[in-house]
Design an enzyme around this catalytic site. Structure first.
Site, PDB file in Angstrom:
ATOM      1  N   SER A  19      39.503  48.207  41.379  1.00  0.00           N
ATOM      2  CA  SER A  19      38.605  47.565  40.253  1.00  0.00           C
ATOM      3  C   SER A  19      37.581  47.757  39.779  1.00  0.00           C
ATOM      4  O   SER A  19      36.397  47.285  40.305  1.00  0.00           O
ATOM      5  CB  SER A  19      38.958  46.134  39.973  1.00  0.00           C
ATOM      6  OG  SER A  19      38.540  45.503  38.596  1.00  0.00           O
TER       7      SER A  19
ATOM      8  N   GLU B 186      35.609  45.327  37.890  1.00  0.00           N
ATOM      9  CA  GLU B 186      35.364  44.146  38.678  1.00  0.00           C
ATOM     10  C   GLU B 186      35.105  43.877  40.221  1.00  0.00           C
ATOM     11  O   GLU B 186      33.412  42.948  40.058  1.00  0.00           O
ATOM     12  CB  GLU B 186      36.579  43.295  38.461  1.00  0.00           C
ATOM     13  CG  GLU B 186      36.116  41.585  38.943  1.00  0.00           C
ATOM     14  CD  GLU B 186      35.850  41.024  37.668  1.00  0.00           C
ATOM     15  OE1 GLU B 186      35.731  41.350  36.565  1.00  0.00           O
ATOM     16  OE2 GLU B 186      35.086  39.820  37.558  1.00  0.00           O
TER      17      GLU B 186
ATOM     18  N   TYR C 219      39.119  37.248  42.281  1.00  0.00           N
ATOM     19  CA  TYR C 219      39.442  38.540  41.850  1.00  0.00           C
ATOM     20  C   TYR C 219      38.608  39.186  42.475  1.00  0.00           C
ATOM     21  O   TYR C 219      39.192  40.519  43.385  1.00  0.00           O
ATOM     22  CB  TYR C 219      40.069  38.495  39.929  1.00  0.00           C
ATOM     23  CG  TYR C 219      40.396  39.963  40.823  1.00  0.00           C
ATOM     24  CD1 TYR C 219      41.726  40.620  40.458  1.00  0.00           C
ATOM     25  CD2 TYR C 219      39.937  41.378  39.626  1.00  0.00           C
ATOM     26  CE1 TYR C 219      42.446  41.682  40.184  1.00  0.00           C
ATOM     27  CE2 TYR C 219      40.092  42.347  39.275  1.00  0.00           C
ATOM     28  CZ  TYR C 219      41.659  42.671  39.785  1.00  0.00           C
ATOM     29  OH  TYR C 219      41.576  44.173  39.686  1.00  0.00           O
TER      30      TYR C 219
HETATM   31  P1  NAP Z   1      49.467  43.545  36.105  1.00  0.00           P
HETATM   32  O1  NAP Z   1      50.273  44.228  33.897  1.00  0.00           O
HETATM   33  O2  NAP Z   1      49.500  42.654  36.138  1.00  0.00           O
HETATM   34  O3  NAP Z   1      50.894  44.205  37.180  1.00  0.00           O
HETATM   35  C1  NAP Z   1      50.715  44.010  38.049  1.00  0.00           C
HETATM   36  C2  NAP Z   1      51.993  43.497  38.859  1.00  0.00           C
HETATM   37  O4  NAP Z   1      51.728  43.753  39.972  1.00  0.00           O
HETATM   38  C3  NAP Z   1      52.806  43.255  38.176  1.00  0.00           C
HETATM   39  O5  NAP Z   1      54.139  44.323  38.348  1.00  0.00           O
HETATM   40  C4  NAP Z   1      53.751  42.033  39.357  1.00  0.00           C
HETATM   41  O6  NAP Z   1      54.765  41.290  39.422  1.00  0.00           O
HETATM   42  C5  NAP Z   1      53.044  42.977  40.366  1.00  0.00           C
HETATM   43  N1  NAP Z   1      52.719  41.728  41.380  1.00  0.00           N
HETATM   44  C6  NAP Z   1      52.253  40.392  41.385  1.00  0.00           C
HETATM   45  N2  NAP Z   1      51.705  39.762  42.313  1.00  0.00           N
HETATM   46  C7  NAP Z   1      52.424  40.388  43.123  1.00  0.00           C
HETATM   47  C8  NAP Z   1      52.612  40.268  44.439  1.00  0.00           C
HETATM   48  N3  NAP Z   1      52.687  39.271  45.081  1.00  0.00           N
HETATM   49  N4  NAP Z   1      53.944  40.908  44.976  1.00  0.00           N
HETATM   50  C9  NAP Z   1      54.545  41.819  44.266  1.00  0.00           C
HETATM   51  N5  NAP Z   1      54.180  42.271  42.907  1.00  0.00           N
HETATM   52  C10 NAP Z   1      52.944  41.365  42.491  1.00  0.00           C
HETATM   53  O7  NAP Z   1      49.040  44.779  36.031  1.00  0.00           O
HETATM   54  P2  NAP Z   1      47.596  46.377  35.653  1.00  0.00           P
HETATM   55  O8  NAP Z   1      47.424  45.779  34.102  1.00  0.00           O
HETATM   56  O9  NAP Z   1      49.451  46.958  35.202  1.00  0.00           O
HETATM   57  O10 NAP Z   1      47.291  46.942  36.381  1.00  0.00           O
HETATM   58  C11 NAP Z   1      48.505  46.991  38.322  1.00  0.00           C
HETATM   59  C12 NAP Z   1      46.776  47.116  39.143  1.00  0.00           C
HETATM   60  O11 NAP Z   1      45.469  47.633  38.495  1.00  0.00           O
HETATM   61  C13 NAP Z   1      46.288  45.721  39.477  1.00  0.00           C
HETATM   62  O12 NAP Z   1      46.367  46.120  41.135  1.00  0.00           O
HETATM   63  C14 NAP Z   1      44.772  45.519  38.966  1.00  0.00           C
HETATM   64  O13 NAP Z   1      44.875  44.679  39.596  1.00  0.00           O
HETATM   65  C15 NAP Z   1      44.034  47.010  38.935  1.00  0.00           C
HETATM   66  N6  NAP Z   1      43.612  47.287  37.949  1.00  0.00           N
HETATM   67  C16 NAP Z   1      43.607  46.916  36.947  1.00  0.00           C
HETATM   68  C17 NAP Z   1      42.444  47.493  35.146  1.00  0.00           C
HETATM   69  C18 NAP Z   1      43.757  47.102  34.547  1.00  0.00           C
HETATM   70  O14 NAP Z   1      42.423  47.111  33.142  1.00  0.00           O
HETATM   71  N7  NAP Z   1      44.765  47.425  33.806  1.00  0.00           N
HETATM   72  C19 NAP Z   1      41.673  47.352  35.733  1.00  0.00           C
HETATM   73  C20 NAP Z   1      41.355  47.981  37.195  1.00  0.00           C
HETATM   74  C21 NAP Z   1      42.216  47.382  38.253  1.00  0.00           C
HETATM   75  P3  NAP Z   1      55.217  40.158  38.523  1.00  0.00           P
HETATM   76  O15 NAP Z   1      55.983  40.838  37.424  1.00  0.00           O
HETATM   77  O16 NAP Z   1      56.060  39.248  38.864  1.00  0.00           O
HETATM   78  O17 NAP Z   1      54.503  39.773  37.949  1.00  0.00           O
HETATM   79  N1  GDD Z   2      41.517  37.018  28.938  1.00  0.00           N
HETATM   80  C1  GDD Z   2      40.612  36.870  28.520  1.00  0.00           C
HETATM   81  N2  GDD Z   2      40.694  35.377  27.443  1.00  0.00           N
HETATM   82  N3  GDD Z   2      39.126  37.097  28.046  1.00  0.00           N
HETATM   83  C2  GDD Z   2      38.017  36.652  27.002  1.00  0.00           C
HETATM   84  C3  GDD Z   2      38.350  35.541  26.690  1.00  0.00           C
HETATM   85  C4  GDD Z   2      39.578  34.670  26.792  1.00  0.00           C
HETATM   86  O1  GDD Z   2      39.933  33.966  25.530  1.00  0.00           O
HETATM   87  N4  GDD Z   2      37.257  35.091  25.849  1.00  0.00           N
HETATM   88  C5  GDD Z   2      36.609  36.642  25.475  1.00  0.00           C
HETATM   89  N5  GDD Z   2      36.898  37.030  26.849  1.00  0.00           N
HETATM   90  C6  GDD Z   2      36.140  37.917  27.807  1.00  0.00           C
HETATM   91  C7  GDD Z   2      35.805  37.424  29.109  1.00  0.00           C
HETATM   92  O2  GDD Z   2      35.087  36.441  29.459  1.00  0.00           O
HETATM   93  C8  GDD Z   2      35.667  38.988  29.847  1.00  0.00           C
HETATM   94  O3  GDD Z   2      34.239  38.963  29.546  1.00  0.00           O
HETATM   95  C9  GDD Z   2      36.023  39.912  28.754  1.00  0.00           C
HETATM   96  O4  GDD Z   2      36.455  39.043  27.815  1.00  0.00           O
HETATM   97  C10 GDD Z   2      37.156  41.160  29.376  1.00  0.00           C
HETATM   98  O5  GDD Z   2      38.238  39.624  29.305  1.00  0.00           O
HETATM   99  P1  GDD Z   2      39.865  41.002  30.416  1.00  0.00           P
HETATM  100  O6  GDD Z   2      40.146  40.687  29.383  1.00  0.00           O
HETATM  101  O7  GDD Z   2      40.655  39.322  31.066  1.00  0.00           O
HETATM  102  O8  GDD Z   2      39.319  41.450  31.131  1.00  0.00           O
HETATM  103  P2  GDD Z   2      38.406  41.463  32.674  1.00  0.00           P
HETATM  104  O9  GDD Z   2      37.672  42.493  32.249  1.00  0.00           O
HETATM  105  O10 GDD Z   2      38.590  40.339  33.177  1.00  0.00           O
HETATM  106  O11 GDD Z   2      39.855  42.260  33.980  1.00  0.00           O
HETATM  107  C11 GDD Z   2      40.497  43.368  33.352  1.00  0.00           C
HETATM  108  O12 GDD Z   2      39.562  44.401  33.415  1.00  0.00           O
HETATM  109  C12 GDD Z   2      39.382  44.955  34.936  1.00  0.00           C
HETATM  110  C13 GDD Z   2      38.769  45.867  35.824  1.00  0.00           C
HETATM  111  O13 GDD Z   2      36.707  45.648  35.109  1.00  0.00           O
HETATM  112  C14 GDD Z   2      41.576  42.842  34.345  1.00  0.00           C
HETATM  113  O14 GDD Z   2      42.688  44.008  33.724  1.00  0.00           O
HETATM  114  C15 GDD Z   2      41.565  43.461  35.943  1.00  0.00           C
HETATM  115  O15 GDD Z   2      42.114  42.999  36.238  1.00  0.00           O
HETATM  116  C16 GDD Z   2      40.333  44.385  35.968  1.00  0.00           C
HETATM  117  O16 GDD Z   2      40.141  44.935  37.201  1.00  0.00           O
END
Ligand code: NAP
Ligand code: GDD
Length: 324
Positions: A126, A128, A152
């Site tokens: 990520s 992050e 995270y």
């Molecule tokens: P998500 O919608 O939160 O999906 C996460 C998945 O992980 C869900 O299926 C969840 O199952 C499962 N999980 C959580 N804890 C687990 C455990 N202990 N054992 C087995 N499964 C578990 O996240 P996503 O947005 O699809 O992201 C997919 C991956 O990419 C994650 O690793 C995330 O950190 C990474 N990532 C996401 C982003 C983004 O912007 N979306 C960016 C960079 C990296 P449940 O349904 O049971 O909760």
């Molecule tokens: N969730 C959330 N809720 N975020 C808020 C809010 C709120 O009410 N208000 C402001 N924010 C700001 C957060 O402080 C952050 O700076 C930004 O919105 C994005 O927050 P999220 O959408 O929660 O995403 P993230 O950037 O923290 O994390 C996501 O992206 C990562 C990759 O950069 C997640 O998908 C992570 O799993 C992923 O790795």
């Protein structure tokens, strides 16, 4: 016979799109679901795919469940998407986050080493992990130093390093996708894009009046999950294991997103958005903008969705959902 793919986190946003993508390409898809007291909740995103996937109960923290699946299936490709994926919540449940996002990956790698050493492994790393680090041109890329600012991010950096270590030490085909934020109508309700778009729609329908947010000044590089799962498969089908940034190269603040979404609904965000310190993080990553030149050049990947199209698709989804 098609390739066999094992997707951890198959019930999540990316897991569901990746499943559709791989099924379209003729893969057999296997996945883990965690036990949930309301079974239906577990499968909402993959409801329409249930007849086409092999779903078993499993958890990244239960090594025996990983061992069993790998022995039974011997997959060609493993996509490790399972994670506690919410950054703010990682401050509330740091131990669970680190166990799943870091030790869970160690469990997987140890199991692969013994049970499926020829499988290719994709790790969901990520942006992050960069924390508040960026290059002189205000972008992050594969070579940018990583200084995470959340439990995270720290756990993801551990796993990223472990993937590189096992690649070199044990010659596993293990790759990191360093993905920047990506969204869709299937994004969880407590991530900022869905939270803003869904609640702006509810405000436009007169159902609520206020939206409470945290920091409006942080900036993110937002893409569409559908584009990003295509990149995952390309990464595993490259000739050698490596690490790749996947991003759009554009950045916008949370405030910009509020302005754009509310104005599309003929509203002024300033009339409705209130700051609640509850949503401000103990430490914040304030700026992300990814340079994915390496992926473009080596994988031939580029996003198909524009930011505007992403927002419009999410808006349309919620307008339809709350039409009555
Ligand atoms: P998500 O919608 O939160 O999906 C996460 C998945 O992980 C869900 O299926 C969840 O199952 C499962 N999980 C959580 N804890 C687990 C455990 N202990 N054992 C087995 N499964 C578990 O996240 P996503 O947005 O699809 O992201 C997919 C991956 O990419 C994650 O690793 C995330 O950190 C990474 N990532 C996401 C982003 C983004 O912007 N979306 C960016 C960079 C990296 P449940 O349904 O049971 O909760
Ligand atoms: N969730 C959330 N809720 N975020 C808020 C809010 C709120 O009410 N208000 C402001 N924010 C700001 C957060 O402080 C952050 O700076 C930004 O919105 C994005 O927050 P999220 O959408 O929660 O995403 P993230 O950037 O923290 O994390 C996501 O992206 C990562 C990759 O950069 C997640 O998908 C992570 O799993 C992923 O790795």
């Amino acid at each position: 016979m098609g390739k066999k793919a094992f997707i951890t986190g198959i019930t999540g946003q990316d897991g569901s799109y990746l499943t559709e993508h791989l099924l379209d390409l003729g893969y057999e898809v296997y996945g883990f679901a965690r036990r949930n007291s309301v079974t239906e909740h577990q499968q909402t995103r993959i409801e329409n795919l249930m007849n086409n996937v092999d779903l078993t109960y499993g958890d990244m923290l239960d090594q025996s469940s990983i061992d069993k699946l790998l022995k039974r299936v011997n997959p060609d490709e493993i996509y490790n998407l399972a994670a506690q994926s919410h950054v703010r919540i990682s401050f509330d449940v740091p131990q669970f986050t680190v166990q799943t996002n870091a030790l869970g990956v160690l469990n997987l790698l140890e199991s692969v080493k013994i049970n499926a050493p020829n499988a290719k492994i994709y790790q969901a790393s990520s942006s992050e992990m960069f924390g508040n680090s960026r290059d002189a041109d205000n972008m992050q890329r594969e070579t940018t130093p990583m200084h995470p600012v959340s439990p995270y991010g720290c756990a993801k950096l551990f796993s990223y390093s472990l993937i590189r270590n096992y690649r070199k030490a044990f010659k596993l085909f293990a790759s990191n996708g360093i993905l920047f934020n990506h969204e869709s109508p299937r994004r969880g309700a407590n991530f900022v894009t869905t939270k803003i778009i869904k609640n702006a729609v509810l405000i436009s329908k007169g159902k609520i009046n206020t939206l409470e947010l945290g920091n409006l000044d942080s900036k993110r590089d937002w893409g569409h999950s559908k584009d990003y799962v295509r990149a995952m498969r390309l990464i595993l089908n490259h000739t050698e294991p490596d690490d790749f940034v996947i991003s759009t190269g554009e950045t916008k603040s949370i405030r910009d997103l509020c302005k754009i979404v509310f104005s599309k609904l003929n509203l002024n965000y300033e009339d409705h958005v209130k700051i609640n310190p509850k949503y401000v993080r103990p430490d914040e990553l304030s700026y992300l903008c990814g340079d994915c030149s390496k992926s473009k050049k080596i994988l031939g990947w580029k996003p198909k969705y524009s930011f505007e199209e992403l927002v419009d698709e999410m808006l349309e989804y919620f307008l339809e959902k709350y039409k009555d």
